[in-house]
Write an enzyme that holds these catalytic residues in place. Sequence first.
Site, PDB file in Angstrom:
ATOM      1  N   ASP A  69       0.848  -1.191   0.000  1.00 39.60           N
ATOM      2  CA  ASP A  69       0.000   0.000   0.000  1.00 39.60           C
ATOM      3  C   ASP A  69       0.885   1.244   0.000  1.00 39.60           C
ATOM      4  O   ASP A  69       2.074   1.176   0.316  1.00 39.60           O
ATOM      5  CB  ASP A  69      -0.876   0.020   1.249  1.00 39.60           C
ATOM      6  CG  ASP A  69      -2.050  -0.936   1.139  1.00 39.60           C
ATOM      7  OD1 ASP A  69      -2.407  -1.290   0.010  1.00 39.60           O
ATOM      8  OD2 ASP A  69      -2.596  -1.324   2.185  1.00 39.60           O
ATOM      9  N   ASP A  73      -4.661  -2.924   4.815  1.00 43.55           N
ATOM     10  CA  ASP A  73      -5.174  -2.395   6.078  1.00 43.55           C
ATOM     11  C   ASP A  73      -6.695  -2.375   6.148  1.00 43.55           C
ATOM     12  O   ASP A  73      -7.262  -2.216   7.217  1.00 43.55           O
ATOM     13  CB  ASP A  73      -4.632  -0.972   6.336  1.00 43.55           C
ATOM     14  CG  ASP A  73      -4.877  -0.037   5.150  1.00 43.55           C
ATOM     15  OD1 ASP A  73      -5.710  -0.369   4.293  1.00 43.55           O
ATOM     16  OD2 ASP A  73      -4.228   1.029   5.097  1.00 43.55           O
ATOM     17  N   ASP A  86      -9.391  -5.749   1.986  1.00 43.16           N
ATOM     18  CA  ASP A  86      -8.094  -6.347   1.646  1.00 43.16           C
ATOM     19  C   ASP A  86      -7.983  -7.787   2.133  1.00 43.16           C
ATOM     20  O   ASP A  86      -7.032  -8.492   1.794  1.00 43.16           O
ATOM     21  CB  ASP A  86      -6.942  -5.529   2.267  1.00 43.16           C
ATOM     22  CG  ASP A  86      -6.751  -4.191   1.576  1.00 43.16           C
ATOM     23  OD1 ASP A  86      -7.037  -4.113   0.371  1.00 43.16           O
ATOM     24  OD2 ASP A  86      -6.332  -3.231   2.244  1.00 43.16           O
TER      25      ASP A  86
END
Length: 873
Positions: free
Chosen positions: A274, A607, A611
């Site tokens: 990310d 997070d 996901d």
Amino acid sequence: MKTDGVQQGWYDGVSIAFAILLVIIVTGVSDFKQSRQFQRLAHEVDNIKVEVTRGGRRINVSSADIVVGDVVQLKVGDQVPADGLLIEGYSLSIDESSFTGESEYYMPDPFQQAFLRSGSKVQEGYGSMLVTAVGASTEWGHMMKLLSNDNMLEQTPLQERLTEAATFIGKVGLSVALLLLVILIAFYFTGHSSTSGDAKFRAGHTNVTDAIDALVHIFSISVTIVVVAVPEGLPLAVTLTLAYSMRKMMKDNALVRRLAACETMGSATTICSDKTGTLTVNQMTVVSSWVAGKFIVAQSDYTDEIMYTLPASLRSLLFQGIVQNTTGSVFPAKSSCSQDELKGHERQAVEVAGSPTEAALLWWGLKAGMDFEATRLESRILQVQTFNSATKRAGVAVQDIDHRLVLVHWKGAAEIIVSMCSKWIDMEHLQKDDDSQHFPGGLLMSAEKRREIMAIIDSMASSSLRCVAMAYTTVEREDKETCNRGTWTLPDSDLTLLAIVGMKDPCRPEVRAAVADVTQAGVVVRMVTGDNLQTAKAIAMECGILEKGCVDELKAIEGATLRSWTDEERRKNLPGVAVVARALPSDKLLLVETLQSMGEVVAVTGDGTNDAPALRKADIGLSMGIQGTEVAKESSDIIILDDNFTSVVKAVRWGRSINFNIQKFLQFQLTVNVTALTVNFIAAMSSGDVPLTVVQLLWVNLIMDTLGALALATEPPTDELMQKPPMGRHKPLINYAMWRNLIVQAIYQVAILLALQFRGIELLHLSGETDATTINRTVIFNTFVLCQLFNEVNSRQPYEQNIFRGLDKNHLFMVIVGATLALQVVMVEFLEKFASTIRLDWQQWLVCIGLAALSWPIACLTKLIPSIHRSKS
């Protein structure tokens, strides 16, 4: 005791019993410590940070510190930390499958005194809950009392492979021992050989007692072969290195939830990371904005005089959109603050709670004179559409107290909100002091104006800014009842654009070096983000994921492009892709699946709740400890406690260190086993006796291997590990270079030990001495042990010529080697009867040390032999 008498005959049996007990105790203690460590880690995992309202202020507390009467703030991805009553909720959807077993979500109504149960998960929306029960008093707590605690100490793949290897080696040893037993018995009864100097068996002449003594001695030789073959140190080495590495990884902010992930990290070939909070610092600040046709750059003192010059109607509308369409809040920094101190909403007087994006917008409004509480009281929320990573927008319908209209405010990704707009507000067409028109009208957005606005967004994005747009529309009052019923879909077209803000989330200063390190190690870093493509490219260049001035369009793509490719196109193009922007959670899952089908070992950071599928599918799922939702953490293998990419790189280093340490110990262990098995087998076949007794072999296998495991399995990771490519998914435990080292050392040791066995008395000039045979056997035993001690140093560097590199920094290794040498001196010089040894003079000690020390130059010469391993890795 039958053959040697009671006084000396108990040594072997008691030694074997002691060895068995020692293996059980060491393994049991090690497993117990590992179990305790898992319990401590489980407490860390369960230590969820929760945002609660207590004493009129929002604070973050541990879930274990929640008390009855707290008001808990809930948002998407949270796990409900206690039982309680819902007092406020917007579009809430709760997953109670852990209680009901049903896959359908529960949608509580705050007006119906809805009850939320601890352990359930927030799938959508946000709200607040009054805590009524905590801990063991909750419904979840009652259920947990009925269940036994499972520490989940499953074996890792490496442990399973080594256990299988140890079992196989043990079976080979047992087969060799049985073969030797049959051959020696046949030799004895056919008169072919003698045992222990006894006369050959002669039918009618050898009495039963002598025959039994000979058979017992033959059986003890076979037992010795079994003792030699079983590698007791292998399972212990894995347990030690995993336990040691887990503790160290915890200090490096990597909390391991699944043990197998420790070793799998060493094989990772790509990391899909990310952006926000992992590669960046996750501290958003509005640095530029476009409001009602005017471009505003934030000043260094965080004040914008231009914002104060906006017409009152526009400012009111803008503030309402900021305050009502947010999950954040503003509250006094100190309970002792006076109203005069809070009146100006100075940064020192108030605190802002919420996500970094929400907090940045709230601060942007506060510095322009926004009164958070007053603005919130001016209107009432009717319905909320919460933000999610798929739509990348959030909306709210509010009823203005003084007017008949219902206002719908939207905010989200700038290009998405702009695409929903047909009008825009131009400040030049507004009457600054005319408050008669409470909701300013907008101008039609022409194609040219739309291109101009998109150019502004691209300009902000290319400066690595996150662009968020705000827009609104109105709904007639007669539709208000539909809004209240909660079945109404917020209008998302024909909106009027209010503002575009550019937020800066700086790249972490240490990330560029970390990316360079992991890239040098042969691991490909890919950034997967929901941000605009231009923003993503700018951040990727700052982090070193993309080269400056990169013009290759396939290096940075959008999620829509990834989805549009066929399977064949994805496999062809993905090796060159470094950035995936505007990515949906499903895109991350698609990326993982495609990379795995190409043979990659994939590590993924995540997070959000969405996901979870990608985290579960990946070979190593890495969730974020600060920003990560509880759903994401439960789906992951490792939790990165500080949300920092450098901690991910450290986890890779530790993963490689685990595999490398096990390989080093395996090379060392097998050299011991191969040498001892070969020497004892050849000696037994040729002379009917073995040079190394059961006690001596148990000493080598248990003490040497146990200490050897501790020495080699706890070596810290080195920089050299990150200068080699990944280990790969199906790499063998022992590679070509290690087989080469092992075979050469085993041949050398077998050669010198057999030479001492058959010609030692002459070579050592012991002819005529009364204890010549005992001295010779002691020299063989001593040389064998010292060879392992010197080879232990060799095993530290299987590929390097300089076997002493880093030795001075590993104090534990040096202490263990010194302790092993001291124990060997005690064994030879002071435990003569127990170990079947005799004291050696200094010349004989020098011979033993000299023969063992030759393994060092031999190891250096061995590494000159071309290695397939080195050429490939």
